[in-house]
Design a protein around this motif. Sequence first.
Motif, PDB file in Angstrom:
ATOM      1  N   ARG A  61       8.504   7.910   3.578  1.00  0.00           N
ATOM      2  CA  ARG A  61       8.120   7.579   5.045  1.00  0.00           C
ATOM      3  C   ARG A  61       7.409   8.629   5.679  1.00  0.00           C
ATOM      4  O   ARG A  61       5.806   8.113   6.156  1.00  0.00           O
ATOM      5  CB  ARG A  61       9.404   7.589   5.721  1.00  0.00           C
ATOM      6  CG  ARG A  61      10.582   6.479   5.457  1.00  0.00           C
ATOM      7  CD  ARG A  61      11.613   6.114   6.230  1.00  0.00           C
ATOM      8  NE  ARG A  61      11.111   5.605   7.404  1.00  0.00           N
ATOM      9  CZ  ARG A  61      11.005   4.260   7.742  1.00  0.00           C
ATOM     10  NH1 ARG A  61      10.833   3.434   6.813  1.00  0.00           N
ATOM     11  NH2 ARG A  61      10.659   4.047   9.082  1.00  0.00           N
ATOM     12  N   GLU A  62       7.439   9.868   5.482  1.00  0.00           N
ATOM     13  CA  GLU A  62       6.217  10.740   5.973  1.00  0.00           C
ATOM     14  C   GLU A  62       5.164  10.805   5.469  1.00  0.00           C
ATOM     15  O   GLU A  62       4.150  10.618   6.140  1.00  0.00           O
ATOM     16  CB  GLU A  62       6.894  12.191   6.030  1.00  0.00           C
ATOM     17  CG  GLU A  62       8.123  12.434   6.689  1.00  0.00           C
ATOM     18  CD  GLU A  62       8.656  13.896   6.735  1.00  0.00           C
ATOM     19  OE1 GLU A  62       7.803  14.905   6.198  1.00  0.00           O
ATOM     20  OE2 GLU A  62       9.783  14.105   7.126  1.00  0.00           O
ATOM     21  N   GLU A  63       5.125  10.675   4.190  1.00  0.00           N
ATOM     22  CA  GLU A  63       3.743  10.312   3.619  1.00  0.00           C
ATOM     23  C   GLU A  63       2.983   9.175   3.966  1.00  0.00           C
ATOM     24  O   GLU A  63       1.776   9.148   4.014  1.00  0.00           O
ATOM     25  CB  GLU A  63       3.947  10.160   1.852  1.00  0.00           C
ATOM     26  CG  GLU A  63       4.212  11.533   1.262  1.00  0.00           C
ATOM     27  CD  GLU A  63       4.678  11.489  -0.195  1.00  0.00           C
ATOM     28  OE1 GLU A  63       4.015  12.305  -1.027  1.00  0.00           O
ATOM     29  OE2 GLU A  63       5.169  10.401  -0.547  1.00  0.00           O
ATOM     30  N   ALA A  64       3.747   7.881   3.908  1.00  0.00           N
ATOM     31  CA  ALA A  64       3.357   6.676   4.207  1.00  0.00           C
ATOM     32  C   ALA A  64       2.920   6.826   5.834  1.00  0.00           C
ATOM     33  O   ALA A  64       1.456   6.123   5.970  1.00  0.00           O
ATOM     34  CB  ALA A  64       4.262   5.667   4.071  1.00  0.00           C
ATOM     35  N   LEU A  65       3.525   7.204   6.628  1.00  0.00           N
ATOM     36  CA  LEU A  65       2.865   7.338   7.937  1.00  0.00           C
ATOM     37  C   LEU A  65       1.802   7.944   7.890  1.00  0.00           C
ATOM     38  O   LEU A  65       0.938   7.775   8.781  1.00  0.00           O
ATOM     39  CB  LEU A  65       4.123   7.736   8.868  1.00  0.00           C
ATOM     40  CG  LEU A  65       4.078   7.869  10.288  1.00  0.00           C
ATOM     41  CD1 LEU A  65       3.630   6.407  10.811  1.00  0.00           C
ATOM     42  CD2 LEU A  65       5.064   8.395  11.054  1.00  0.00           C
ATOM     43  N   GLN A  66       1.608   9.416   7.440  1.00  0.00           N
ATOM     44  CA  GLN A  66       0.675   9.941   7.580  1.00  0.00           C
ATOM     45  C   GLN A  66      -0.692   9.445   7.108  1.00  0.00           C
ATOM     46  O   GLN A  66      -1.682   9.466   7.567  1.00  0.00           O
ATOM     47  CB  GLN A  66       0.807  11.436   6.851  1.00  0.00           C
ATOM     48  CG  GLN A  66      -0.224  12.498   7.266  1.00  0.00           C
ATOM     49  CD  GLN A  66      -0.706  12.801   8.732  1.00  0.00           C
ATOM     50  OE1 GLN A  66       0.284  13.251   9.423  1.00  0.00           O
ATOM     51  NE2 GLN A  66      -1.679  12.712   8.915  1.00  0.00           N
ATOM     52  N   ASP A  67      -0.603   8.644   5.758  1.00  0.00           N
ATOM     53  CA  ASP A  67      -1.727   8.063   5.229  1.00  0.00           C
ATOM     54  C   ASP A  67      -2.081   6.863   6.186  1.00  0.00           C
ATOM     55  O   ASP A  67      -3.464   6.945   6.367  1.00  0.00           O
ATOM     56  CB  ASP A  67      -1.154   7.426   3.873  1.00  0.00           C
ATOM     57  CG  ASP A  67      -2.214   6.634   3.218  1.00  0.00           C
ATOM     58  OD1 ASP A  67      -3.361   7.348   2.648  1.00  0.00           O
ATOM     59  OD2 ASP A  67      -2.340   5.520   3.220  1.00  0.00           O
ATOM     60  N   LEU A  68      -1.256   6.360   6.875  1.00  0.00           N
ATOM     61  CA  LEU A  68      -1.673   4.950   7.755  1.00  0.00           C
ATOM     62  C   LEU A  68      -2.322   5.612   8.959  1.00  0.00           C
ATOM     63  O   LEU A  68      -3.447   5.124   9.448  1.00  0.00           O
ATOM     64  CB  LEU A  68      -0.430   4.324   8.014  1.00  0.00           C
ATOM     65  CG  LEU A  68      -0.653   3.216   9.059  1.00  0.00           C
ATOM     66  CD1 LEU A  68      -1.652   2.268   8.413  1.00  0.00           C
ATOM     67  CD2 LEU A  68       0.540   2.255   9.343  1.00  0.00           C
ATOM     68  N   LYS A  69      -1.792   6.904   9.457  1.00  0.00           N
ATOM     69  CA  LYS A  69      -2.522   7.354  10.722  1.00  0.00           C
ATOM     70  C   LYS A  69      -3.832   7.879  10.280  1.00  0.00           C
ATOM     71  O   LYS A  69      -4.755   7.776  10.936  1.00  0.00           O
ATOM     72  CB  LYS A  69      -1.718   8.467  11.395  1.00  0.00           C
ATOM     73  CG  LYS A  69      -0.512   7.892  12.216  1.00  0.00           C
ATOM     74  CD  LYS A  69       0.504   8.849  12.705  1.00  0.00           C
ATOM     75  CE  LYS A  69       1.510   8.359  13.457  1.00  0.00           C
ATOM     76  NZ  LYS A  69       2.304   9.419  14.141  1.00  0.00           N
ATOM     77  N   ASP A  94       0.987  -1.304   0.035  1.00  0.00           N
ATOM     78  CA  ASP A  94       0.182  -0.096   0.060  1.00  0.00           C
ATOM     79  C   ASP A  94       0.924   1.203  -0.129  1.00  0.00           C
ATOM     80  O   ASP A  94       0.399   2.469  -0.540  1.00  0.00           O
ATOM     81  CB  ASP A  94      -0.700  -0.158   1.198  1.00  0.00           C
ATOM     82  CG  ASP A  94      -2.083  -0.999   1.125  1.00  0.00           C
ATOM     83  OD1 ASP A  94      -2.397  -1.619   0.001  1.00  0.00           O
ATOM     84  OD2 ASP A  94      -2.651  -0.910   2.105  1.00  0.00           O
ATOM     85  N   PHE A  95       2.055   1.290   0.504  1.00  0.00           N
ATOM     86  CA  PHE A  95       2.967   2.403   0.606  1.00  0.00           C
ATOM     87  C   PHE A  95       4.081   2.442  -0.112  1.00  0.00           C
ATOM     88  O   PHE A  95       5.034   3.217  -0.014  1.00  0.00           O
ATOM     89  CB  PHE A  95       2.970   2.568   2.303  1.00  0.00           C
ATOM     90  CG  PHE A  95       2.134   2.446   3.155  1.00  0.00           C
ATOM     91  CD1 PHE A  95       1.377   3.628   3.102  1.00  0.00           C
ATOM     92  CD2 PHE A  95       1.842   1.080   3.799  1.00  0.00           C
ATOM     93  CE1 PHE A  95       0.275   3.631   4.139  1.00  0.00           C
ATOM     94  CE2 PHE A  95       0.759   1.276   4.768  1.00  0.00           C
ATOM     95  CZ  PHE A  95      -0.171   2.284   4.885  1.00  0.00           C
ATOM     96  N   LYS A  96       4.189   1.373  -1.103  1.00  0.00           N
ATOM     97  CA  LYS A  96       5.118   1.503  -2.146  1.00  0.00           C
ATOM     98  C   LYS A  96       5.098   2.787  -3.108  1.00  0.00           C
ATOM     99  O   LYS A  96       4.143   3.311  -3.322  1.00  0.00           O
ATOM    100  CB  LYS A  96       4.897   0.290  -2.955  1.00  0.00           C
ATOM    101  CG  LYS A  96       6.489  -0.321  -3.355  1.00  0.00           C
ATOM    102  CD  LYS A  96       6.125  -1.701  -4.097  1.00  0.00           C
ATOM    103  CE  LYS A  96       7.432  -2.465  -3.812  1.00  0.00           C
ATOM    104  NZ  LYS A  96       7.120  -3.860  -3.815  1.00  0.00           N
TER     105      LYS A  96
END
Length: 92
Positions: free
Chosen positions: A69-77, A63-65
Motif C-alpha cells: 500500500r505504501e509503495e502504491a500510494l507513493q507511486d500514485l502521488k 497498475d498497483f498489483k
Amino acid sequence: GNNYKERVAIFDATNSTRERRTWVLEQCSSTTNPTGVVFVESICDDQELLEANFQFKINNSPDFKGMNREEALQDLKDRCRKYEEHYEELDD
C-alpha cells in the motif's frame, strides 16, 4: 430518413497539455467522419476526497498489483505530481 449516425465517445485520459489536446483534436477531425470534441476540466483540492480517490485507485487498478500500500500510494502521488508540473489550463 436522416442518414446521420450519432456517435459519442468518452476518452478518459490526462490530456494535461495543449500539445496533447491538439493531437486529440487532430485525430478526431482527420477521419472521413469527423467527431466533435469537448474537453472537461475538473480540478479538485479537497484533500479528503483526493485521499479517498487515491485509496480506491490503489485498491482497484492493475497498475498497483503486487505493490504494498505504501509503495502504491507513493507511486500514485508521484504520478499526480508529475502531471501537475506539466499541466496547462484549458483555454476558452
